[in-house]
Design a protein around this motif. Structure first.
Motif, PDB file in Angstrom:
ATOM      1  N   ILE A 500       0.935  -0.957   0.177  1.00  0.00           N
ATOM      2  CA  ILE A 500       0.071   0.040   0.371  1.00  0.00           C
ATOM      3  C   ILE A 500       0.618   1.016   0.612  1.00  0.00           C
ATOM      4  N   SER A 501       2.379   1.459   0.506  1.00  0.00           N
ATOM      5  CA  SER A 501       2.695   2.418   0.793  1.00  0.00           C
ATOM      6  C   SER A 501       2.798   2.815  -0.713  1.00  0.00           C
ATOM      7  N   TRP A 502       3.380   2.053  -1.979  1.00  0.00           N
ATOM      8  CA  TRP A 502       3.586   2.575  -3.100  1.00  0.00           C
ATOM      9  C   TRP A 502       2.005   3.547  -3.833  1.00  0.00           C
ATOM     10  N   TYR A 503       1.272   2.621  -3.241  1.00  0.00           N
ATOM     11  CA  TYR A 503       0.029   3.700  -3.860  1.00  0.00           C
ATOM     12  C   TYR A 503      -0.043   5.070  -2.778  1.00  0.00           C
ATOM     13  N   VAL A 504       0.257   5.104  -1.938  1.00  0.00           N
ATOM     14  CA  VAL A 504       0.502   6.452  -1.134  1.00  0.00           C
ATOM     15  C   VAL A 504       2.411   7.338  -1.252  1.00  0.00           C
ATOM     16  N   LEU A 505       2.623   6.461  -1.858  1.00  0.00           N
ATOM     17  CA  LEU A 505       4.069   7.160  -2.593  1.00  0.00           C
ATOM     18  C   LEU A 505       2.894   7.810  -3.968  1.00  0.00           C
ATOM     19  N   GLU A 506       2.838   7.336  -4.740  1.00  0.00           N
ATOM     20  CA  GLU A 506       2.274   7.924  -6.256  1.00  0.00           C
ATOM     21  C   GLU A 506       1.168   9.117  -5.517  1.00  0.00           C
ATOM     22  N   LEU A 507       0.572   8.523  -4.699  1.00  0.00           N
ATOM     23  CA  LEU A 507      -0.637  10.143  -4.198  1.00  0.00           C
ATOM     24  C   LEU A 507       0.926  11.520  -4.143  1.00  0.00           C
ATOM     25  N   GLY A 508       1.034  10.483  -2.936  1.00  0.00           N
ATOM     26  CA  GLY A 508       2.148  12.419  -3.124  1.00  0.00           C
ATOM     27  C   GLY A 508       2.754  12.637  -3.501  1.00  0.00           C
ATOM     28  N   VAL A 509       3.226  11.635  -4.771  1.00  0.00           N
ATOM     29  CA  VAL A 509       4.149  12.356  -5.886  1.00  0.00           C
ATOM     30  C   VAL A 509       2.726  13.126  -6.731  1.00  0.00           C
ATOM     31  N   ALA A 510       2.045  12.605  -7.352  1.00  0.00           N
ATOM     32  CA  ALA A 510       1.149  13.930  -7.818  1.00  0.00           C
ATOM     33  C   ALA A 510       0.179  15.071  -6.791  1.00  0.00           C
ATOM     34  N   LEU A 511       0.332  15.051  -6.188  1.00  0.00           N
ATOM     35  CA  LEU A 511      -0.287  16.130  -5.167  1.00  0.00           C
ATOM     36  C   LEU A 511       1.905  17.186  -4.979  1.00  0.00           C
ATOM     37  N   VAL A 512       2.774  16.540  -5.233  1.00  0.00           N
ATOM     38  CA  VAL A 512       3.696  17.692  -5.726  1.00  0.00           C
ATOM     39  C   VAL A 512       3.670  17.977  -6.399  1.00  0.00           C
ATOM     40  N   ALA A 513       3.026  17.477  -7.627  1.00  0.00           N
ATOM     41  CA  ALA A 513       3.025  17.825  -9.058  1.00  0.00           C
ATOM     42  C   ALA A 513       2.291  18.696  -9.518  1.00  0.00           C
ATOM     43  N   LEU A 514       0.787  18.027  -9.114  1.00  0.00           N
ATOM     44  CA  LEU A 514       0.371  18.845  -9.360  1.00  0.00           C
ATOM     45  C   LEU A 514       0.043  20.235  -8.339  1.00  0.00           C
ATOM     46  N   SER A 515       0.890  20.573  -7.080  1.00  0.00           N
ATOM     47  CA  SER A 515       0.602  21.630  -6.362  1.00  0.00           C
ATOM     48  C   SER A 515       1.796  22.148  -7.636  1.00  0.00           C
ATOM     49  N   GLY A 516       2.935  21.659  -7.819  1.00  0.00           N
ATOM     50  CA  GLY A 516       3.206  22.752  -8.036  1.00  0.00           C
ATOM     51  C   GLY A 516       3.096  23.372  -9.478  1.00  0.00           C
ATOM     52  N   LEU A 517       2.578  22.659  -9.679  1.00  0.00           N
ATOM     53  CA  LEU A 517       2.070  23.294 -11.423  1.00  0.00           C
ATOM     54  C   LEU A 517       0.778  24.174 -10.858  1.00  0.00           C
ATOM     55  N   GLY A 518       0.781  24.602 -10.306  1.00  0.00           N
ATOM     56  CA  GLY A 518      -0.343  25.781  -9.558  1.00  0.00           C
ATOM     57  C   GLY A 518      -2.331  25.162  -9.715  1.00  0.00           C
ATOM     58  N   MET A 519      -1.931  23.856 -10.004  1.00  0.00           N
ATOM     59  CA  MET A 519      -3.194  23.400 -10.803  1.00  0.00           C
ATOM     60  C   MET A 519      -4.309  23.138  -9.099  1.00  0.00           C
ATOM     61  N   ILE A 520      -3.626  22.949  -8.527  1.00  0.00           N
ATOM     62  CA  ILE A 520      -4.603  22.669  -7.048  1.00  0.00           C
ATOM     63  C   ILE A 520      -3.722  23.140  -5.645  1.00  0.00           C
ATOM     64  N   PRO A 521      -4.872  23.937  -5.246  1.00  0.00           N
ATOM     65  CA  PRO A 521      -4.651  25.278  -4.360  1.00  0.00           C
ATOM     66  C   PRO A 521      -3.963  24.346  -3.007  1.00  0.00           C
ATOM     67  N   PHE A 522      -2.829  23.219  -2.795  1.00  0.00           N
ATOM     68  CA  PHE A 522      -2.643  22.975  -2.293  1.00  0.00           C
ATOM     69  C   PHE A 522      -1.060  22.981  -2.015  1.00  0.00           C
ATOM     70  N   HIS A 523      -0.503  23.515  -0.698  1.00  0.00           N
ATOM     71  CA  HIS A 523       1.375  23.546  -0.244  1.00  0.00           C
ATOM     72  C   HIS A 523       2.166  23.055  -0.582  1.00  0.00           C
ATOM     73  N   ILE A 524       2.735  22.777  -0.943  1.00  0.00           N
ATOM     74  CA  ILE A 524       3.526  21.892  -2.057  1.00  0.00           C
ATOM     75  C   ILE A 524       4.486  20.837  -0.884  1.00  0.00           C
ATOM     76  N   GLY A 525       4.209  21.714   0.064  1.00  0.00           N
ATOM     77  CA  GLY A 525       5.316  20.534   1.375  1.00  0.00           C
ATOM     78  C   GLY A 525       3.683  19.282   1.962  1.00  0.00           C
ATOM     79  N   ILE A 526       2.618  19.433   1.531  1.00  0.00           N
ATOM     80  CA  ILE A 526       1.623  18.654   1.599  1.00  0.00           C
ATOM     81  C   ILE A 526       1.554  17.251   0.671  1.00  0.00           C
ATOM     82  N   GLY A 527       2.511  17.398  -0.687  1.00  0.00           N
ATOM     83  CA  GLY A 527       2.559  16.025  -1.476  1.00  0.00           C
ATOM     84  C   GLY A 527       3.851  15.973  -0.387  1.00  0.00           C
ATOM     85  N   LEU A 528       4.797  16.449  -0.409  1.00  0.00           N
ATOM     86  CA  LEU A 528       6.428  16.090   0.448  1.00  0.00           C
ATOM     87  C   LEU A 528       5.697  15.222   1.116  1.00  0.00           C
TER      88      LEU A 528
END
Lengths: 648, 78
Positions: A500-528
């Protein structure tokens, strides 16, 4: 379907008198995978039963006879089940074969002896000598042999003495000389001859061929001819004999192998002076059948019990799949069999292997051609039927994707003229203008060669994106299956951290990428932070090795780019063959059309060959490397039933 | 359609060719070593065919990435 056949470990115990009958029954039923007993202080291994040595001896004899026959394409005959009868027949065959060997040897020997004499008589004939000349003289020496140079020999000889007779002639590309001279000049003459490279002929006993050699030569040639006819006749007969008896020998070998297997089986059992113990595996659903047969035929004189399965047991594997998944078991045998606790991934191979193959090759024409090719091979090669059935399914998917992409032997569209012609027959083409030219395109769901999508401002070929998306799904399916496997073998907690850790990892990377591109209003730290949690889970689940493999999951997903890339390369080559190589000739007309057709045949043949090898290997590799590494370990041993036919 | 070939476009084409060509050479070098070892292993044990085949095509990924990068680079000029 996903589970391999469930197995039961059994023990058969009986008195020594029951052993031959028990072996016979198990051998005939072909249901049991025997376990080899290792010798201990209390329990020795058994002794062969029946006439083990006699059978082995006959087996060796019949195998050596058959191989000496050198017959190919043997049809195995059914032989009687009486060892003495088989033995007698093998003996008879061996004797006759030896007799004919002897006859051939004698004839060969005779012919070669006669040929030597014929050769010597010919030398005498060419030198114009009688064979009487070879008998010992009191005052004369005879020199007959070859020389390397003949020039000046006669004059040099006449300087030594006038009282000699000299003859020379060329026979069989060699220069022969013959010299008769008084004995007192022996040394001088011999030295002179040696200077000319003299090599004396050693004559055999020609006392039977006195006088003029010519007549003897004629007679000898005739007798050699006759002998050679006899020889070829004998060889023919030997061959006929071999063909006649090869079938029997093959049958005897088949029967004797089985008998030897039975008689030597006790070597794999535990034995005491009065009893035997057989251990082995039987598939759970056939256990009752085996038990019933054994008890009925031995009148309940053997005892059968079920043993508990321990952790260390290596349980033999029988895969259990529906008939349409069966051919794909081939790929599991090629890689490694699943272990008992693991799931058998044949079903997933059945679903995705042809799908990936078809996606890569994707051409209606190539699909039909490969389908015909595989069907022909299916008839011709019964041994490779599993693989070929799987490949035929791949061809069907290739045709399917050919319609999706609208590709026909690399053609996406046809010229205006041809298009209008085809439209008359109801083929739904649509008119397009490409580069200022009117063409008729085939109907399609998507354009593989030119279809593009815009991803984050980059224009990318659609097939590549489809490939990566499929990769994402496939790898995650693998992780899910891995999760299930781990739950079964190591419990939920381990499975949760390791997979399941791999799914969590994928989710994290997706969060970092999307927040980095400004597509979701989250801080990049959440993804990290999510990535951090995933890393900790991985460390708990799989240790340092898990952390090291973190980048691998992304290269694994990107590896599915090949689903698009291999296809683009294949269709690219087809387009080159059609438009760049064949079309210019086609447009010139006349004789050049023949050249164009040859180019088309050759070009597409090469492309189909590449199109089978490439997608096959790449599709297989995506399964073995990217997919299996997420859940599959393998290492199971195959179930080999005692008594099962083996290929000889 | 004859695209105007400027020096810039030429460089882009060259870059794409290098990306593809060099990665193909890299794959070849890697596969050479693995292939040799795989054939050696096959001589000892024929059942290893499946594994040998798969190990041999593992570096094939390099050339796929090379091809993808080449396509991306060519995308720059449209």
């Amino acid at each position: 379907m996903l589970k391999t056949q469930r197995m039961t470990k059994i023990k058969i115990i009986g008195a020594q008198e029951q052993l031959p009958l028990t072996v016979e029954i198990i051998h005939k039923l072909k249901l049991m995978h025997l376990l080899d007993h290792t010798k201990t202080e209390e329990l020795d291994i058994g002794n062969p039963i029946g006439e083990s040595e006699r059978i082995s001896g006959l087996l060796v004899k019949s195998k050596s006879l058959l191989s000496s026959f050198g017959v190919s394409d043997i049809k195995k005959e059914n032989v009687s089940e009486d060892i003495t009868e088989i033995e007698n027949k093998i003996k008879k065959i061996a004797e006759e074969s030896k007799e004919s060997d002897n006859l051939i040897f004698k004839l060969n020997d005779n012919i070669s002896k006669k040929k030597i004499i014929l050769d010597q008589l010919n030398i005498l004939k060419y030198l114009n000598f009688d064979s009487d000349i070879l008998k010992p003289y009191n005052y004369l020496d005879v020199f007959i042999g070859t020389v390397t140079k003949n020039e000046g020999l006669e004059s040099a000889l006449s300087k030594i003495t006038h009282k000699l007779s000299f003859a020379s002639s060329v026979y069989a590309d060699k220069c022969f000389v013959g010299v008769l001279a008084p004995k007192k000049h022996y040394n001088k003459i011999f030295t002179l001859l040696q200077q000319h490279g003299f090599n004396m002929v050693e004559f055999s006993d020609l006392s039977e061929h006195k006088g003029n050699p010519k007549e003897h030569i004629h007679k000898l040639s005739i007798s050699i001819d006759l002998l050679e006819k006899d020889l070829s006749h004998a060889k023919e007969q030997q061959k006929e004999f071999a063909v006649e008896n090869a079938g029997f020998l093959a049958g005897a070998i088949f029967y004797l192998t089985k008998e030897a297997e039975k008689s030597q089986a006790p070597l794999r059992f535990a034995e005491t002076k009065y009893a035997f113990i057989i251990e082995g595996w039987v598939s759970s659903k056939e256990y009752n059948l085996l038990k019933k047969e054994l008890e009925k035929k031995t009148n309940h004189r053997v005892h059968i019990e079920i043993l508990p399965i321990s952790e260390t047991d290596k349980i033999p594997i029988v895969m259990k799949n529906m008939f349409f998944v069966k051919p794909f078991e081939f790929f599991m045998h090629l890689y490694t069999l699943p272990t008992y606790k693991e799931m058998d991934p044949s079903f997933f191979l059945f679903v995705t292997f042809p799908f990936f193959f078809g996606l890569m090759l994707g051409d209606v024409g190539y699909g039909f051609l490969t389908l015909i090719l595989f069907s022909l091979l299916w008839w011709k090669m019964p041994k490779a039927r599993n693989l070929l059935t799987a490949m035929m399914l791949c061809s069907v998917l290739t045709i399917f994707f050919g319609f999706v992409f609208g590709e026909y032997m690399g053609f996406e569209s046809v010229s205006e003229h041809t298009g209008e012609f085809l439209m008359q027959y109801g083929i739904p083409l649509h008119q397009e203008t490409i580069h200022g030219e009117v063409v008729y395109s085939f109907p399609r769901l998507m354009n593989r060669l030119h279809g593009e999508v815009n991803v984050l401002g980059n224009t990318l070929p659609t097939v590549l994106i489809i490939g990566v998306l499929l990769g994402f799904l496939h790898v995650n399916l693998g992780l899910f299956l891995g999760f299930i496997n781990e739950v079964v073998s190591h419990g939920f907690k381990h499975a949760f951290f390791a997979k399941i850790s791999w799914y969590v990892l994928e989710l994290g990377v997706a969060l970092v990428a999307l927040s980095g591109l400004g597509m979701i209003p989250f801080h990049i730290g959440i993804g990290l932070a999510v990535i951090g949690i995933a890393a900790i889970m991985l460390f708990i689940g799989e240790g340092v090795q898990g952390l090291v493999e973190i980048p691998a999951i992304f290269t694994n997903i990107l590896s599915y780019l090949r689903l698009g890339a291999v296809g683009l390369a294949s269709v690219g080559l087809a387009v080159v063959v059609n438009e760049k190589l064949a079309l210019p000739f086609m447009e010139r007309g006349g004789v050049y059309i023949v050249v164009a057709i040859l180019i088309l045949i050759l070009g597409h043949a090469v492309n189909i060959a590449l199109g089978i090898i490439g997608p096959f290997l790449h599709s297989l590799r995506l399964h073995y490397v990217e997919f299996f590494s997420k859940f599959y370990k393998g290492g199971g041993i195959p179930f080999v039933a005692f008594g099962e036919d083996k290929e000889t | 359609m004859v695209a105007e070939i400027t020096t810039g476009v030429g460089y882009v084409a060259l870059a794409a060719a290098l990306a593809f060509g060099l990665s193909a050479i890299a794959s070849a070098i890697a596969e050479k070593a693995i292939g040799t070892a795989a054939v050696g292993a096959l001589a000892e044990k024929e059942e290893l065919f499946g594994k040998g085949l798969i190990l041999t095509v593992i570096p094939e990924t390099l050339v796929i990435f090379g091809l993808v990068v080449a396509i991306l680079i060519l995308g720059l000029v449209g």
